[in-house]
Scaffold this motif. Structure first.
Motif, PDB file in Angstrom:
ATOM      1  N   ARG A 251      18.314 -16.668 -17.565  1.00 30.44           N
ATOM      2  CA  ARG A 251      18.025 -15.434 -16.845  1.00 30.44           C
ATOM      3  C   ARG A 251      16.666 -15.501 -16.145  1.00 30.44           C
ATOM      4  NH1 ARG A 251      18.993 -10.007 -19.882  1.00 30.44           N
ATOM      5  NH2 ARG A 251      18.562  -9.282 -17.757  1.00 30.44           N
ATOM      6  N   TRP A 252      15.680 -16.175 -16.752  1.00 26.54           N
ATOM      7  CA  TRP A 252      14.388 -16.322 -16.055  1.00 26.54           C
ATOM      8  C   TRP A 252      14.589 -16.961 -14.695  1.00 26.54           C
ATOM      9  CZ3 TRP A 252      12.046 -19.802 -20.352  1.00 26.54           C
ATOM     10  CH2 TRP A 252      11.850 -19.059 -21.536  1.00 26.54           C
TER      11      TRP A 252
ATOM     12  N   ASP B  44       9.220  -5.121 -13.953  1.00 26.64           N
ATOM     13  CA  ASP B  44      10.577  -5.598 -14.224  1.00 26.64           C
ATOM     14  C   ASP B  44      11.005  -6.497 -13.069  1.00 26.64           C
ATOM     15  OD1 ASP B  44      12.998  -5.905 -15.518  1.00 26.64           O
ATOM     16  OD2 ASP B  44      13.440  -3.758 -15.619  1.00 26.64           O
ATOM     17  N   SER B  45      12.232  -6.975 -13.133  1.00 25.52           N
ATOM     18  CA  SER B  45      12.825  -7.784 -12.069  1.00 25.52           C
ATOM     19  C   SER B  45      14.320  -7.526 -12.059  1.00 25.52           C
ATOM     20  CB  SER B  45      12.514  -9.271 -12.282  1.00 25.52           C
ATOM     21  OG  SER B  45      12.871  -9.677 -13.590  1.00 25.52           O
ATOM     22  N   GLY B  46      14.997  -8.067 -11.050  1.00 26.20           N
ATOM     23  CA  GLY B  46      16.433  -7.837 -10.935  1.00 26.20           C
ATOM     24  C   GLY B  46      16.777  -6.978  -9.733  1.00 26.20           C
TER      25      GLY B  46
ATOM     26  N   GLU C 142      15.948 -14.889  -7.425  1.00 21.46           N
ATOM     27  CA  GLU C 142      16.254 -13.644  -6.726  1.00 21.46           C
ATOM     28  C   GLU C 142      14.987 -13.022  -6.138  1.00 21.46           C
ATOM     29  OE1 GLU C 142      18.986  -9.811  -7.769  1.00 21.46           O
ATOM     30  OE2 GLU C 142      17.389 -10.263  -9.199  1.00 21.46           O
TER      31      GLU C 142
ATOM     32  N   LEU D  30      16.330 -14.740 -12.159  1.00 18.15           N
ATOM     33  CA  LEU D  30      15.494 -13.639 -11.688  1.00 18.15           C
ATOM     34  C   LEU D  30      14.373 -14.124 -10.774  1.00 18.15           C
ATOM     35  CD1 LEU D  30      15.299 -11.595 -15.002  1.00 18.15           C
ATOM     36  CD2 LEU D  30      16.469 -10.891 -12.892  1.00 18.15           C
TER      37      LEU D  30
ATOM     38  N   ALA E  22       9.346 -10.634 -15.944  1.00 15.93           N
ATOM     39  CA  ALA E  22      10.500 -10.825 -16.829  1.00 15.93           C
ATOM     40  C   ALA E  22      10.021 -10.940 -18.261  1.00 15.93           C
ATOM     41  CB  ALA E  22      11.285 -12.072 -16.441  1.00 15.93           C
TER      42      ALA E  22
END
Length: 295
Positions: free
Chosen positions: A242-243, A202-204, A249, A246, A234
């Motif tokens: 959002r890609w 996952d990511s975030g 980040e 992320l 992702a």
């Protein structure tokens, strides 16, 4: 940052030409690596106690990663291969050492072995593996695998293994990286002690926080956290805005790798919009869309 493509194993089908075309497209688009998930067996979820929490069932196709990468090594030239992850405790350590060495040799050193403990206890039982001792077994397997890679002959005795003056040939020509994957503190501690990298599915913000915890564990082991590779992921269905956020980040948090998963099964299970890609051409187009958006 290096970008990877997760093989849509449940959706890509079984035609070897399709697999070749998808892998060659990923390579030509500039992806650094292909990630393949692992399940030897799928199991029905109904009526289980304890209940299954994973996304896959008996209806999902899973290409065997070592065999797949042996094939893809012959139809590509630069792209790397990552098991993300091999469920190591349900496999024999010496056989995994042999298979990984073979893939690395056939690919010219383009392989890294990602390992973890998995979630499917029915799969463990069916393969004659001990679900309750999987963590302790995994630790011992890493020692065995690395010893078999590094020495012609080993004499090894532990609670889980007895290898009486034996070895594998051919041995790998280099030190194959071993990465870990998972979400638990135990997985992070194992990686801090044994690993060369860690793959997060996952990511975030939560993933960044876990990575920071892992760095603290690495420092406690006397290791330099800046030398340790980190991979985020992702789902394609969340869309370009959002890609890119992320990826930015993750890059700012020191991640070295980032992969895209275009498989609807995984997207929906994670509560994200499904990718809804119906053909090989659509999967390849999705790879192009993602890599263009984030690079």
């Amino acid at each position: 940052m290096k970008f990877g493509a997760v093989l849509p194993t449940c959706e890509i089908g079984t035609d070897p030409i399709t697999l070749r075309d998808w892998a060659q497209a990923a390579e030509s688009l500039g992806y650094s690596h292909i990630v393949s998930y692992d399940h030897v067996l799928g199991a029905s979820h109904s009526g289980r106690e304890p209940a299954f929490w994973g996304p896959y069932t008996e209806r999902d196709d899973f290409h065997e990663p070592f065999v797949l990468f042996g094939y893809l090594a012959g139809v590509t030239s630069t792209i790397e291969f990552e098991t993300g992850i091999i469920i190591l405790p349900q496999r024999q350590a010496a056989l995994v050492a042999k298979q990984a060495a073979e893939v690395d040799l056939l690919s010219g050193g383009r392989f890294r072995l990602g390992v973890g403990s998995g979630w499917n206890y029915v799969e463990y039982e069916s393969l004659g593996a001990d679900w309750e001792r999987r963590g302790a077994l995994l630790d011992d397997q890493i020692t065995v695998i690395r010893a078999l890679w590094e020495h012609d002959v080993i004499d090894y005795t532990s609670e889980f293994h007895r290898i009486d003056r034996a070895g594998i040939r051919p041995r790998p020509a280099r030190r194959i990286p071993i990465w870990f994957g998972g979400y638990t503190s135990a997985a992070l501690r194992r990686a801090a002690r044994w690993g060369d990298g860690f793959t997060f599915g996952d990511s975030g913000p939560d993933t960044v926080a876990l990575a920071e915890t892992l760095r603290e564990m690495l420092a406690a082991q006397g290791r330099d956290p800046t030398d340790f590779a980190l991979e985020a992921e992702a789902n394609y269905g969340i869309g370009p805005d959002r890609w890119t956020g992320l990826v930015a980040e993750a890059r700012n948090a020191g991640f070295t790798h980032f992969s895209v998963n275009c498989q609807s099964t995984t997207c929906e299970w994670g509560g994200n919009p499904a990718a809804n890609l119906q053909s090989t051409a659509e999967h390849i187009e999705a790879l192009e869309t993602f890599i263009t958006s984030v690079t």
